[in-house]
Design a protein around this motif. Structure first.
Motif, PDB file in Angstrom:
ATOM      1  N   LYS A  91      13.989  -3.480  10.667  1.00  0.00           N
ATOM      2  CA  LYS A  91      14.496  -4.836  10.889  1.00  0.00           C
ATOM      3  C   LYS A  91      13.601  -5.858  10.173  1.00  0.00           C
ATOM      4  O   LYS A  91      14.096  -6.741   9.487  1.00  0.00           O
ATOM      5  CB  LYS A  91      14.528  -5.158  12.388  1.00  0.00           C
ATOM      6  N   SER A  92      12.309  -5.717  10.360  1.00  0.00           N
ATOM      7  CA  SER A  92      11.392  -6.665   9.714  1.00  0.00           C
ATOM      8  C   SER A  92      11.466  -6.536   8.200  1.00  0.00           C
ATOM      9  O   SER A  92      11.460  -7.536   7.479  1.00  0.00           O
ATOM     10  CB  SER A  92       9.953  -6.418  10.164  1.00  0.00           C
ATOM     11  N   LEU A  93      11.537  -5.300   7.729  1.00  0.00           N
ATOM     12  CA  LEU A  93      11.638  -5.083   6.284  1.00  0.00           C
ATOM     13  C   LEU A  93      12.885  -5.762   5.724  1.00  0.00           C
ATOM     14  O   LEU A  93      12.819  -6.480   4.726  1.00  0.00           O
ATOM     15  CB  LEU A  93      11.673  -3.579   5.987  1.00  0.00           C
ATOM     16  N   LEU A 145      11.974 -15.254  12.364  1.00  0.00           N
ATOM     17  CA  LEU A 145      11.414 -15.242  13.721  1.00  0.00           C
ATOM     18  C   LEU A 145      11.308 -13.799  14.151  1.00  0.00           C
ATOM     19  O   LEU A 145      12.305 -13.162  14.475  1.00  0.00           O
ATOM     20  CB  LEU A 145      12.338 -15.982  14.677  1.00  0.00           C
ATOM     21  N   GLU A 146      10.103 -13.291  14.136  1.00  0.00           N
ATOM     22  CA  GLU A 146       9.908 -11.892  14.467  1.00  0.00           C
ATOM     23  C   GLU A 146       9.782 -11.734  15.978  1.00  0.00           C
ATOM     24  O   GLU A 146       9.098 -12.521  16.637  1.00  0.00           O
ATOM     25  CB  GLU A 146       8.629 -11.395  13.794  1.00  0.00           C
ATOM     26  N   GLU A 147      10.439 -10.714  16.496  1.00  0.00           N
ATOM     27  CA  GLU A 147      10.311 -10.380  17.920  1.00  0.00           C
ATOM     28  C   GLU A 147      10.586 -11.580  18.808  1.00  0.00           C
ATOM     29  O   GLU A 147       9.811 -11.913  19.698  1.00  0.00           O
ATOM     30  CB  GLU A 147       8.900  -9.836  18.226  1.00  0.00           C
ATOM     31  N   LEU A 148      11.707 -12.209  18.564  1.00  0.00           N
ATOM     32  CA  LEU A 148      12.056 -13.428  19.303  1.00  0.00           C
ATOM     33  C   LEU A 148      12.099 -13.207  20.815  1.00  0.00           C
ATOM     34  O   LEU A 148      11.748 -14.091  21.598  1.00  0.00           O
ATOM     35  CB  LEU A 148      13.411 -13.940  18.808  1.00  0.00           C
TER      36      LEU A 148
HETATM   37 MG   LIG Z   1       9.535  -5.523  13.294  1.00  0.00          MG
END
Ligand SMILES: [Mg+2]
Ligand SMILES: Nc1ncnc2c1ncn2[C@@H]1O[C@H](COP(=O)(O)OP(=O)(O)O)[C@@H](O)[C@H]1O
Length: 365
Positions: free
Chosen positions: A87-89, A153-156
């Motif tokens: 997801k982050s990638l 927004l990571e890990e909202l």
């Molecule tokens: Mg991530």
């Protein structure tokens, strides 16, 4: 600073040459504020052999198209899924391709306050000269609005509900007012602004997302890679990339990757190739973790053993890298070893070495 000294460069720098080629060959329409056309963004993420652009996200091409379409619209994009599903990638790749900048990130945590989404002050300047543009410290979201870029927004879901609520008003108004700078002072989002959120399904319990927030985002679920061969290719390639700084270490044998990926898939899905049921660990059995295991095994083999990476190195790393010190998971892994890996010993040397090393490693438990 030499760029090779930095552990991990942002995507727009790692793949700068690919972005240049895509841009130079981009004949398609671009939405306002976008650096590339939607088609070129897709090529950046999924690869384009004619332009020598590598594939970076694997396993779900239609998902990538939906994400791109979503970012052209009014709503934000929320990527949800198990940890380690890229997801982050994907969020990094999309923002690098669309905005040329993947660095406008807010990392969600319990410590995030509303100000982290809006702005803060440089207090020395604030005291010296009062509220001014110069004393203002823009949040990544404010910068993204002003410059027409994608904010991440990571890990909202790890943020407190009030912070999630603040996000709603930002997304609906697309404006941040700065009353300290004077009446009516505000930053309005310029074209190209949007938001990509990520949330891990395993954190759900922490702070359930409000329904208002859900309405402001298009949700896309990112699944673990379904295709075994894709997963093997990805693990092999990523380990090769990580081992590039140790050029004398030899590449992973296909057989080693094969055993590693089989073990991960069996434990992830709870069903083996033979159709047997196994207990799934609490630990995350993602592709990302498989890469971590293979990388650790390769370092162990090269630096400590002076040998080629074998399945016994893999077996020795799984406990520390994946199961950490969860005794329940270690027990589940042991029963997998006793029931499944043992029966595969007669298949070949790779499995019998794996079984023996795992048995020895677990022996101390
Ligand atoms: Mg991530
Ligand atoms: N479908 C996939 N395509 C490409 N890489 C993947 C995929 N799934 C997992 N990975 C690997 O896993 C790594 C970790 O992913 P990350 O983006 O941190 O996951 P998440 O944010 O979902 O926890 C990625 O950098 C990549 O190496």
């Amino acid at each position: 600073m030499d760029v090779t000294d930095v552990q991990r460069l942002p995507a727009e720098q790692r793949f700068a040459d690919e972005l240049v080629r895509l841009r130079d060959n981009d004949k398609n329409d671009r939405p306002k504020g976008w650096q590339l056309s939607p088609r070129a963004v897709r090529s950046f993420v999924l690869g384009d052999s004619k332009l020598d652009v590598s594939q970076k996200f694997f396993g779900d091409d239609p998902l990538v198209d939906r994400c791109i379409v979503s970012l052209m619209g009014q709503q934000g994009l929320m990527l949800v899924g198990e940890p380690g599903t890229a997801k982050s990638l994907l969020s990094e790749l999309l923002s690098a391709a669309i905005s040329g900048d993947s660095n406008l990130v807010v990392q969600g945590s319990a410590g995030i306050l509303e100000d982290h989404l809006r702005y803060g002050w440089n207090y020395a300047l604030l005291l010296a000269e009062g509220p001014s543009e110069r004393a203002l410290v823009a949040s990544p979201v404010l910068t993204a609005m002003r410059d027409g870029k994608v904010a991440r927004l990571e890990e909202l879901t790890r943020c407190a509900p009030e912070v999630q609520d603040a996000m709603i008003s930002l997304l609906s108004e697309k404006t941040i007012s700065i009353p300290e700078l004077g009446p009516g002072q505000e930053v309005r989002a310029t074209p190209g602004f949007n938001v990509i959120g990520t949330a891990n399904l395993r954190d759900r319990g922490v702070h359930d997302m409000s329904s208002a927030l859900k309405r402001r985002f298009n949700f896309e679920t990112v699944q673990p890679i379904a295709d075994r061969e894709f997963e093997k290719a990805l693990v092999a390639r990523q380990v090769a990339e990580r081992m590039a700084e140790h050029p004398r270490a030899t590449e992973l044998d296909e057989k080693v990757v094969d055993v590693l990926v089989a073990v991960f898939r069996d434990l992830r899905t709870g069903t083996t190739e033979e159709g047997a049921t196994v207990a799934t660990p609490n630990s995350v059995m993602s592709t990302a973790e498989a890469v971590n295991v293979a990388h650790a095994a390769a370092l162990d083999a090269y630096y400590l053993d002076g040998a080629k990476t074998s399945t016994s190195h893999i077996a020795r790393q799984i406990r520390g890298v994946v199961f950490k010190d969860d005794p329940e998971d270690a027990r589940r892994f042991r029963s997998y070893i006793d029931q499944i890996a043992k029966a595969r010993m007669k298949r070949d040397k790779a499995w019998s070495e794996f079984y023996k090393a795992a048995k020895k490693d677990l022996g101390s438990l």
